[in-house]
Design an enzyme around this catalytic site. Structure first.
Site, mmCIF file in Angstrom:
data_model
loop_
_atom_site.group_PDB
_atom_site.id
_atom_site.type_symbol
_atom_site.label_atom_id
_atom_site.label_comp_id
_atom_site.label_asym_id
_atom_site.label_seq_id
_atom_site.Cartn_x
_atom_site.Cartn_y
_atom_site.Cartn_z
ATOM 1 N N ASN A 18 0.872 -1.166 0.000
ATOM 2 C CA ASN A 18 0.000 0.000 0.000
ATOM 3 C C ASN A 18 0.914 1.224 0.000
ATOM 4 O O ASN A 18 1.443 1.611 1.034
ATOM 5 C CB ASN A 18 -0.882 -0.037 1.254
ATOM 6 N N ARG A 30 -2.583 -2.183 -3.392
ATOM 7 C CA ARG A 30 -3.800 -1.399 -3.204
ATOM 8 C C ARG A 30 -3.730 -0.222 -4.176
ATOM 9 O O ARG A 30 -2.757 0.535 -4.158
ATOM 10 C CB ARG A 30 -3.870 -0.888 -1.777
ATOM 11 N N HIS A 47 -12.697 2.707 0.182
ATOM 12 C CA HIS A 47 -12.625 1.726 1.281
ATOM 13 C C HIS A 47 -13.372 0.447 0.904
ATOM 14 O O HIS A 47 -13.826 -0.296 1.783
ATOM 15 C CB HIS A 47 -13.264 2.253 2.592
ATOM 16 N N ARG A 64 -10.250 15.339 7.178
ATOM 17 C CA ARG A 64 -11.043 15.711 5.996
ATOM 18 C C ARG A 64 -12.432 16.182 6.389
ATOM 19 O O ARG A 64 -13.022 15.689 7.348
ATOM 20 C CB ARG A 64 -11.195 14.498 5.056
ATOM 21 N N GLU A 99 -7.813 -5.324 5.504
ATOM 22 C CA GLU A 99 -7.714 -5.025 4.076
ATOM 23 C C GLU A 99 -6.572 -5.792 3.427
ATOM 24 O O GLU A 99 -6.673 -6.221 2.289
ATOM 25 C CB GLU A 99 -7.526 -3.516 3.877
#
Ligand code: AMP
Length: 408
Positions: free
Chosen positions: A18, A100, A189, A250, A393
């Site tokens: 990732n 990813r 996600h 965010r 993940e």
């Protein structure tokens, strides 16, 4: 590590990568047995003052400070650390390297073996995710240069949501402009929402295609999804990962007109606004802090800014839960996952307080329990099961990568 332990690396393991703009997370995992052989994080890549690698393998944890001029140097360092642990990646009979990739645009609905065509398509859609796809590509190139014989696979954050119903995927702006600039809701996600929803159905002992659920991925980034019988019908992130829930740094949902005010009156450039929305907003913007543990400590101590940030966070979260209950009609489970969702009992309790009339009731003792197992935290009498499901993940990327390669 001894030779015997080294021999235990079963062929078919996957190296999961990732890559961020200045970081590279990695995990070497067996997608079948779920055994994690190694994992770690290289940080501050490209910083002249030096970087660092946190690395864990063969039962020992290490952290080294080292200059990492670029991603290729970082991955070379990881390969070297693994070699010191007795793991030779070139000899490990890896099934795949699973990367990813954040944005798959309209092009990618499923994990894909990265050939020249796939690579250039990821590059072509990079303007949709300027902060994410370019570093993902750098990671792909760096690893492929060092492990040219292991098939690289891209697993897209958007893929799970590629089939959102058109009313959920469409923004109400001029249709021609939207088409021209690929403006629609993609969702992110996805790997986590997919993994967690499957685990939740498994835990409930029901086929995935019979379960309606709301998945709340609450980490530093946060998103919610409404999943009907295994298929997402809505999700809170949109064309970019900025939309939806209040996050660590965010904004989540805000009035699009705020950008006009900032540009016209505040004389901010697009890049200034981008940084403001992505890095200086959310919990951090409101309270100065984006670590949820300190937010909760400050709330307990009566800190006004942290309390407001927490209330805004919960208000938005409950807003989405309510919306998704109506969209789904029948809800079997509400599922919490990721750093905050898995660990912050108070957030789970506050998010679902006073909803007994809707069949939602948390059992305080179950909620307070600390374990990394999948578990039910609602009362037995409550109609809707509230679950905590740790996300993974990396494992999902490894599984999907191995499956694509097996189909070749
Ligand atoms: P993630 O992005 O999934 O790694 O989640 C990171 C977020 O989880 C950060 O805001 C952490 O503060 C938060 N977090 C991790 N552990 C806890 C905990 N025990 N209580 C509250 N928040 C936590």
């Amino acid at each position: 590590m001894t030779a015997v332990e080294k021999a235990e690396i079963v062929p078919g393991a996957v190296l999961v990568i990732n890559a961020g703009s200045s970081s590279l997370k990695y995990q070497l995992v067996d997608p079948v047995t779920e055994q994690v052989y190694a994992d770690g994080l290289a940080e501050r890549i490209g910083e002249p003052s030096g970087g660092a690698v946190k690395h864990e393998a063969a039962g020992r944890k290490r952290e080294i400070e080292v200059i990492l001029p670029d991603h290729r140097a970082a991955i070379a360092q990881v390969v070297e650390l693994l070699r010191e642990d007795g793991i030779d990646l070139a000899d490990a009979a890896l099934a795949a390297v699973g990367h990813r990739v954040v944005h798959g645009g309209r092009s990618f609905h499923a994990p894909s073996v990265i050939d020249d065509r796939v690579r250039s398509e990821i590059e072509r859609i990079a303007p949709l995710a300027p902060l994410h796809n370019p570093p993902n590509l750098v990671g792909i190139d760096a690893v492929s240069a060092l492990l040219p014989d292991v098939p690289p696979v891209a697993v897209f954050d958007t893929a799970f949501f590629h089939n959102l119903p058109e009313e959920a995927a469409t923004y109400a702006i001029d249709a021609e402009t939207a088409r021209k600039y690929a403006i629609r809701r993609y969702g992110f996600h996805g790997t986590s929402h997919q993994y967690v929803s499957l685990r939740a159905a498994e835990f409930l002992g029901r086929p995935d295609d019979e379960v309606n659920q709301i998945v709340l991925h609450l980490g530093n980034g946060a998103s919610a999804s409404a999943i009907r019988g295994g298929r997402p019908i809505d999700t809170s992130m949109g064309m970019t990962p900025l939309e939806g829930l209040v996050m660590g740094t965010r904004t989540g949902d805000i009035d699009p007109g705020i950008a006009f005010q900032l540009a016209r009156v505040g004389e901010m450039t697009i890049d200034d606004i981008d940084r403001l929305y992505n890095k200086r907003s959310g919990l951090k913007g409101l309270s100065g802090d984006n670590d949820f543990r300190s937010i909760l400590e400050r709330v307990a101590a009566g800190d006004a800014a942290a309390t407001l940030a927490y209330k805004v966070y919960l208000h938005r979260l409950r807003h989405y839960i309510g919306a998704y209950m109506i969209e789904l009609g029948r809800v079997d489970a509400i599922v919490f996952t990721a750093g905050v969702g898995e660990n912050a009992a108070q957030v789970r309790a506050d998010a679902l307080t006073d909803l007994g009339a809707y069949g939602i009731e948390i059992d305080p003792e179950r909620n307070a329990e600390r374990t990394d197992q999948v578990r039910r935290i609602s009362t037995d009498a409550a109609a809707i099961a509230v679950l905590v499901v740790p996300t993974n993940e990396e494992l999902e990327i490894a599984r999907q990568s191995a499956a694509v390669v097996a189909d070749l």
